[in-house]
Design a protein around this motif. Structure first.
Motif, PDB file in Angstrom:
ATOM      1  N   VAL B  19      37.475  38.712  36.790  1.00 26.81           N
ATOM      2  CA  VAL B  19      37.189  40.376  36.597  1.00 26.81           C
ATOM      3  C   VAL B  19      36.026  40.652  37.571  1.00 26.81           C
ATOM      4  N   GLN B  21      33.072  43.517  38.127  1.00 26.34           N
ATOM      5  CA  GLN B  21      32.377  44.298  37.657  1.00 26.34           C
ATOM      6  C   GLN B  21      31.550  45.030  38.621  1.00 26.34           C
ATOM      7  N   GLY B  26      28.228  49.034  35.674  1.00 24.78           N
ATOM      8  CA  GLY B  26      29.205  48.154  34.666  1.00 24.78           C
ATOM      9  C   GLY B  26      30.654  48.716  34.565  1.00 24.78           C
ATOM     10  N   GLU B  27      31.139  49.349  35.561  1.00 23.26           N
ATOM     11  CA  GLU B  27      32.490  49.792  35.670  1.00 23.26           C
ATOM     12  C   GLU B  27      33.148  48.509  35.802  1.00 23.26           C
ATOM     13  N   VAL B  28      34.509  48.272  35.546  1.00 24.39           N
ATOM     14  CA  VAL B  28      35.508  47.170  35.673  1.00 24.39           C
ATOM     15  C   VAL B  28      35.926  47.936  36.665  1.00 24.39           C
ATOM     16  N   VAL B  31      40.909  43.359  38.762  1.00 23.85           N
ATOM     17  CA  VAL B  31      41.161  41.747  38.429  1.00 23.85           C
ATOM     18  C   VAL B  31      42.022  41.232  39.455  1.00 23.85           C
ATOM     19  N   GLU B  73      26.417  38.166  40.943  1.00 19.87           N
ATOM     20  CA  GLU B  73      26.271  36.937  39.781  1.00 19.87           C
ATOM     21  C   GLU B  73      27.818  36.514  39.491  1.00 19.87           C
ATOM     22  N   LEU B  74      27.905  35.310  39.481  1.00 25.05           N
ATOM     23  CA  LEU B  74      29.223  34.832  38.798  1.00 25.05           C
ATOM     24  C   LEU B  74      29.105  34.308  37.482  1.00 25.05           C
ATOM     25  N   ARG B  75      29.826  34.523  36.729  1.00 17.41           N
ATOM     26  CA  ARG B  75      29.886  34.038  35.215  1.00 17.41           C
ATOM     27  C   ARG B  75      31.224  33.403  34.813  1.00 17.41           C
ATOM     28  N   VAL B  76      31.211  32.663  33.902  1.00 11.76           N
ATOM     29  CA  VAL B  76      32.295  31.584  33.411  1.00 11.76           C
ATOM     30  C   VAL B  76      32.399  32.013  31.864  1.00 11.76           C
ATOM     31  N   LEU B  83      36.752  34.065  35.015  1.00 10.65           N
ATOM     32  CA  LEU B  83      35.557  34.277  35.683  1.00 10.65           C
ATOM     33  C   LEU B  83      35.308  35.856  35.467  1.00 10.65           C
ATOM     34  N   LEU B  84      33.735  36.162  35.850  1.00  7.15           N
ATOM     35  CA  LEU B  84      33.506  37.337  35.696  1.00  7.15           C
ATOM     36  C   LEU B  84      32.556  37.586  36.919  1.00  7.15           C
ATOM     37  N   CYS B  94      39.603  49.769  44.932  1.00  5.87           N
ATOM     38  CA  CYS B  94      41.301  49.736  44.766  1.00  5.87           C
ATOM     39  C   CYS B  94      41.969  50.086  46.127  1.00  5.87           C
ATOM     40  N   CYS B 101      40.518  50.069  40.033  1.00  7.71           N
ATOM     41  CA  CYS B 101      42.035  49.823  39.939  1.00  7.71           C
ATOM     42  C   CYS B 101      42.521  50.565  38.638  1.00  7.71           C
ATOM     43  N   PHE B 102      41.342  50.646  37.574  1.00  3.76           N
ATOM     44  CA  PHE B 102      42.118  51.107  36.515  1.00  3.76           C
ATOM     45  C   PHE B 102      41.928  52.496  35.987  1.00  3.76           C
TER      46      PHE B 102
END
Lengths: 119, 119
Positions: B19, B21, B26-28, B31, B73-76, B83-84, B94, B101-102
């Motif tokens: 994902v 972001q 904070g917008e997604v 994916v 930053e990469l988060r698990v 992953l985020l 997009c 894309c959403f």
């Protein structure tokens, strides 16, 4: 245009990945999977309902823990192969009792725990 | 603990969903998928690098469009199967030239376009 869950693109197991985001804070809470029927149930009930790949069963989020997700809005991505659900999250979203499943950051090559379980 | 891309859980195609972001809003945004090597390249270069399932090739986001994603930053996640990435997004994320894309919401059973392509 009327939305039809069958119009989404599911993988070879009939599932589509779903990102759950806190509608107010914008925090990404978790990623799980839905079948077409789970999408329909989520929209109909307003209770976010996934398909549990481990249990091979519908998973009404929070049904046992009480940590429910009320659907605020469902969004579809450009390729129609991923969903975003904006939710109102009661309690922690993660089964580890943390607010979000993404509590581990990678910083300078090391894993860093960003938050502790809620008590 | 040192982070090892091989310690993640990949699907039967060797991929993990990611994902993206926007780190500030904070917008997604989108994916997509990474292989272990794409994870390693992303961390090493600071340029978010996916695995393109359609092209079966590494996909340095924005390489052709200029719409790059700089890794903040990469988060698990808790299960280590998602992953985020928090990113600094240049231009629209997009391929339709929209910010995210959403851009399609489902409201009262109908699909609603939330934004137009940027020009």
């Amino acid at each position: 245009m009327a939305f039809d869950p069958q119009s989404l693109r599911y993988d070879d197991k009939g599932l589509i990945p779903v990102v759950a985001q806190d509608h107010a804070s914008g925090e990404v809470l978790m990623v799980a999977w839905m079948s077409a029927e789970a999408v329909a149930r989520t929209l109909q009930s307003g209770r976010v309902t996934y398909w549990s790949r481990s249990r091979q069963a519908f998973w009404v989020k929070g049904e046992s823990s009480g940590h429910v997700q009320r659907l605020v809005e469902l969004r579809v991505d450009c390729d129609r192969d991923c969903l975003l659900v904006l939710v109102e999250q009661t309690g922690p979203a993660c089964h580890t009792n943390r607010r979000t499943c993404f509590y581990t950051a990678v910083r300078r090559g090391n894993e860093v725990e960003l938050m502790r379980p809620e008590v």
